[in-house]
Design an enzyme around this catalytic site. Structure first.
Site, PDB file in Angstrom:
ATOM      1  N   CYS A  28       0.808  -1.216   0.000  1.00 15.55           N
ATOM      2  CA  CYS A  28       0.000   0.000   0.000  1.00 15.55           C
ATOM      3  C   CYS A  28       0.841   1.266   0.000  1.00 15.55           C
ATOM      4  O   CYS A  28       0.426   2.300  -0.516  1.00 15.55           O
ATOM      5  CB  CYS A  28      -0.932  -0.001   1.212  1.00 15.55           C
ATOM      6  SG  CYS A  28      -2.168  -1.317   1.170  1.00 15.55           S
ATOM      7  N   CYS A  78      12.482   5.023  -6.318  1.00 20.10           N
ATOM      8  CA  CYS A  78      11.044   4.985  -6.579  1.00 20.10           C
ATOM      9  C   CYS A  78      10.386   6.010  -5.662  1.00 20.10           C
ATOM     10  O   CYS A  78      11.050   6.944  -5.204  1.00 20.10           O
ATOM     11  CB  CYS A  78      10.478   3.579  -6.357  1.00 20.10           C
ATOM     12  SG  CYS A  78      10.644   2.983  -4.676  1.00 20.10           S
TER      13      CYS A  78
END
Length: 357
Positions: free
Chosen positions: A181, A323
């Site tokens: 998540c 990222c």
């Protein structure tokens, strides 16, 4: 003794009655994880009258999770979730386990009838599945991703000597581009919907009320408000092999999907390298639409592509992977090191999230 008044509204349901309520009271259920899915599962199973509930959770309460982890509050940030659960749910009797590992999983699972897996870690899911198969335990497993969710019941007894398909029958191997998540994002309502469905299916399994979601996978699309159910079959060869060999894998069972023993670099250290004109390779491993929206330069090589094309990695200089929050890049780094033996990889710690605000 059964509290009829407390559970009256469910006892009077058609095909439910006192017999079903007594089954709930006698049931022994272990919930793996107390996060976005785990919170509604814990609340509804406890409220339904299940008499024996265990919870396995090793994480702490954090601010970024509160929007979907509805049991906790801001004044509990930083506290172990096990402690927070005991404070919030003092009216219920829970047994808390700080970890589920290969070494203790069989000993813990043997005391429960049903295992409810709410984690977002694939290796934990495989460990939980394998232990359930070895011990003949029913597994109710769910997952969420952005606006979608999935739910199924595995290893369910469909006859005296036959059980339904397992998690490995549906997913023989973990995907290489899975995100939790923190990386993919999720709406709190998706966690609530799927978690509630998971609790509901667990109640059905215990009480034998309704059709059980075994050998079937429910897929929910929150954007279209649609759901589909696909059927899948048992891989008897794989199950027999598991029963023969037992827990032979080196399962990675951190509930938060973190990886260890990786070289890291901070944003400040990266900026210093840029300032000094150091020679290094910088790679963004996110999806293209994320890279287009915001990036800090370097090459764009999506995670899955990089894992299949290691020749794109410079062999003789530092290679920095990044990222959004550092999760995808650390997973990529770990898999590249494990598979190809790279020693020059660095993960950008914390990703570029701070720069995006």
């Amino acid at each position: 003794m059964l509290n009829f008044k407390k559970y009256e509204r469910q006892i009077i349901l058609p095909n439910f009655g006192i017999a079903a309520q007594q089954k709930l009271q006698q049931a022994r259920v272990l919930i793996i994880g107390a996060g976005g899915l785990g919170c509604p599962v814990i609340l509804y199973l406890a409220a339904s009258g299940i008499g024996n509930i265990g919870i396995a959770e090793s994480d702490a309460v954090s601010l970024s999770n509160l929007h979907r982890q509805i049991i906790y509050s801001e004044n509990q940030i930083g506290k172990p979730k096990a402690e927070a659960l005991q404070q919030k749910l003092s009216d219920y009797n829970f047994k808390i386990y700080n970890s589920i590992q290969k070494e203790n999983v069989l000993n813990i699972f043997k005391d429960y009838d049903i295992i409810v897996d709410t984690t977002d870690n694939f290796q934990t899911r495989y460990l939980v599945n394998d232990a359930c198969v070895l011990l003949d335990k029913i597994l109710v497993s769910a997952s969420i991703h952005q606006y979608q969710g999935q739910l199924s019941v595995y290893n369910y007894p469909i006859s005296n000597d036959e059980r339904s398909a397992t998690y490995r029958c549906l997913f023989p191997e973990a995907p290489t581009n899975s995100l939790n998540c923190a990386e993919a994002g999720v709406l709190p309502t998706i966690a609530g919907i799927i978690g509630t469905m998971q609790a509901h299916e667990t109640i059905k399994v215990i009480t034998s009320v309704g059709d059980i979601l075994c050998n079937k996978l429910l897929i929910f699309d929150g954007l279209k408000m649609q759901q589909n159910i696909i059927q899948f079959s048992k891989d008897k060869v794989a199950v027999e092999e598991l029963l023969k060999n037992g827990l032979t894998e080196n399962y990675e069972t951190n509930f938060d999907c973190e990886v260890e023993n990786l070289q890291e670099i901070t944003l400040d250290e990266l900026n210093e390298k840029i300032k000094n004109g150091d020679d290094f390779q910088l790679i963004d491993v996110r999806e293209w639409h994320e890279h287009e929206t915001f990036n800090i330069g370097g090459e764009w090589i999506q995670m899955n592509d990089l894992l299949k094309q290691p020749e794109k990695i410079a062999p003789n200089k530092p290679v920095i992977l990044y990222c959004r929050v550092g999760e995808r890049s650390s997973i990529t780094q770990q898999r590249l090191q494990d598979k190809y033996g790279f020693t020059n990889l660095f993960n950008l710690k914390g990703g570029i999230k701070k720069l995006m605000n």
